[in-house]
Design an enzyme around this catalytic site. Structure first.
Site, PDB file in Angstrom:
ATOM      1  CG  HIS A  20      -6.449  -4.760   3.042  1.00 18.07           C
ATOM      2  ND1 HIS A  20      -5.245  -5.209   2.556  1.00 18.07           N
ATOM      3  CD2 HIS A  20      -7.359  -4.992   2.056  1.00 18.07           C
ATOM      4  CE1 HIS A  20      -5.410  -5.699   1.340  1.00 18.07           C
ATOM      5  NE2 HIS A  20      -6.689  -5.587   1.024  1.00 18.07           N
TER       6      HIS A  20
ATOM      7  NE  ARG B  11      -2.840   0.451  -2.883  1.00 16.90           N
ATOM      8  CZ  ARG B  11      -2.537  -0.620  -2.178  1.00 16.90           C
ATOM      9  NH1 ARG B  11      -3.499  -1.341  -1.608  1.00 16.90           N
ATOM     10  NH2 ARG B  11      -1.288  -1.006  -2.049  1.00 16.90           N
TER      11      ARG B  11
ATOM     12  CE  LYS C 268      -4.270  -4.997   7.739  1.00 15.64           C
ATOM     13  NZ  LYS C 268      -2.807  -5.123   7.499  1.00 15.64           N
TER      14      LYS C 268
ATOM     15  NE  ARG D 267      -1.445   0.350   6.153  1.00 17.03           N
ATOM     16  CZ  ARG D 267      -1.487  -0.191   4.939  1.00 17.03           C
ATOM     17  NH1 ARG D 267      -0.671   0.255   3.989  1.00 17.03           N
ATOM     18  NH2 ARG D 267      -2.341  -1.164   4.672  1.00 17.03           N
TER      19      ARG D 267
ATOM     20  CG  ASN E 120      -0.485  -2.460   8.144  1.00 16.12           C
ATOM     21  OD1 ASN E 120      -1.518  -3.103   8.369  1.00 16.12           O
ATOM     22  ND2 ASN E 120       0.172  -2.547   7.001  1.00 16.12           N
TER      23      ASN E 120
ATOM     24  CB  THR F  95       3.148  -2.112   3.819  1.00 17.59           C
ATOM     25  OG1 THR F  95       2.467  -2.123   2.561  1.00 17.59           O
ATOM     26  CG2 THR F  95       2.770  -3.356   4.595  1.00 17.59           C
TER      27      THR F  95
END
Length: 394
Positions: free
Chosen positions: A217, A187, A113, A204, A214, A193
């Site tokens: 993705h 993941r 991000k 994260r 965070n 999250t």
């Protein structure tokens, strides 16, 4: 090289599926005969030795011999491997090899991000240390339509408009990651999250600020990953769906060489550039280069450097990452200044004179010296164009 179907039953006249070796089908262009040869490469992990066979002619082209420069990570379908200066493109492998080396191997899409560029290198290093292979990578700016598709699973959530605004507010980096069970594994590596709830050691937990910021993705399924990879890296009417970020102005070119990717030094190199006071990376993308491309790119060195042929071969024997680099101070000559950060072509000389330069830290020899950087002040924009215009649109 184009893919040519081969009868594996015929190939097994010379090749047997033992557990002490891995067997690959390869193609090699024979310049003298002007034809593509279908070959078999056997790799013996016990002593890091190789053997090359020409099954259709019943010949052993290379008797079993140790090859210390070849690492098992290089043996991926689609990769080009350098076997004593002969380039072989791996097109397939036997079922037994596939079962051992590539069991449950998947691709997934990862999005870094909008975060401070100085963090990009740390994130890339984290990814590679977790055993993922990066096979595609580029920075870009995504549209609201792309972002809404990316977060379609939370449609109706009150946070969605805020998330969409955030991920479209700045530069992102998209990556195709390959590993066994890559979708689930990525993941797991991301963590919860909310960074406060993420398990220790997850991405994260290490670098995330809050539920919005965070870091990255991940897709929830293989089908979603496939669709998103096409949306980010695909082409439409000959143009990339997500445009390259190169500006071709007041810039220099840096190419992170294949051996630096294999050695896991990409993140460290990106971090050294991005955290310097002088430079920032305005565009990056991963490329696969053919020998003829490398010869064209390095043409100015053809009758100047005795290493010219070896330089071309190395640039073509694996994926590389091209960067457009700019100076924070536009009055400086970015080509000349960036060469100082890279250091001398010979890493050994760099270690004596400039021990903190990129080549001193991550180079091995004159050929495997971590990075290429533009030499002549007037060539910076041309070299960037070669990758981000010519190669990107082939």
């Amino acid at each position: 090289m184009h893919h040519v179907g081969v009868d594996w039953g015929h190939a097994r006249m010379q090749v047997y599926d033992y557990f002490d070796k891995y067997t690959f089908l390869c193609e090699m262009y024979d310049v003298d005969a002007d034809e593509i040869l279908e070959l078999v490469l056997n790799y013996f992990p016990f002593d890091n030795s190789v053997q090359v066979l020409h099954p259709r002619r019943g010949k052993i082209l290379l008797k079993r011999v140790q090859l210390p420069t070849l690492k098992i990570e290089m043996l991926q379908v689609g990769n080009v491997v350098n076997i004593f200066s002969k380039l072989l493109q791996i097109t397939d492998c036997t079922p037994a090899t596939n079962k051992i080396l590539f069991n449950n191997v998947q691709s997934t899409f990862a999005l870094i991000k909008p975060i401070p560029p100085g963090m990009h290198g740390k994130i890339i290093t984290f990814i590679m240390n977790k055993g993922f292979r990066i096979v595609r990578m580029k920075n870009g700016k995504i549209s609201k339509d792309f972002a809404m598709a990316l977060y379609s699973s939370i449609a109706g959530n009150n946070m969605m408009p805020i998330i969409i605004d955030y991920v479209t507010s700045g530069e992102v980096i998209g990556l195709e990651l390959v590993a066994p069970n890559a979708v689930e594994k990525w993941r797991d590596c991301l963590g919860a999250t909310d960074p406060k709830l993420a398990a220790p050691g997850t991405l994260r937990a290490l670098y995330g600020n809050n539920t919005l910021k965070n870091i990255a993705h991940g897709c929830k399924s293989e089908a979603e990953a496939k669709q998103t990879l096409d949306a980010f890296f695909g082409y439409e009417k000959g143009l990339p769906k997500i445009p390259f970020r190169a500006t071709y102005k007041n810039c220099t070119c840096c190419v992170i060489k294949p051996h630096a990717l294999i050695d896991g030094n990409v993140g460290a190199i990106l971090e050294q550039i991005s955290t310097s006071d002088k430079f920032y990376i305005s565009a990056m993308a991963m490329f696969t280069i053919r020998v003829c491309d490398a010869e064209e790119f390095y043409e100015i060195y053809k009758d100047v450097l005795p290493e010219y042929e070896s330089m071309c071969i190395h640039l073509a024997e694996g994926k590389c990452i091209a960067l457009e680099v700019k100076c924070n101070d536009p009055t400086l000559n970015v080509v000349c200044e960036f060469r100082k950060l890279c250091g001398p072509r010979d890493p050994d000389l760099g270690r004596q004179l400039y021990p903190n330069c990129i080549r001193a830290l991550y180079g091995k020899d004159i050929i495997h010296n971590a990075v290429h950087c533009t030499d002549l002040p007037e060539d910076g924009e041309l070299e960037v164009e070669y990758f981000f215009k010519l190669l990107a649109n082939e």
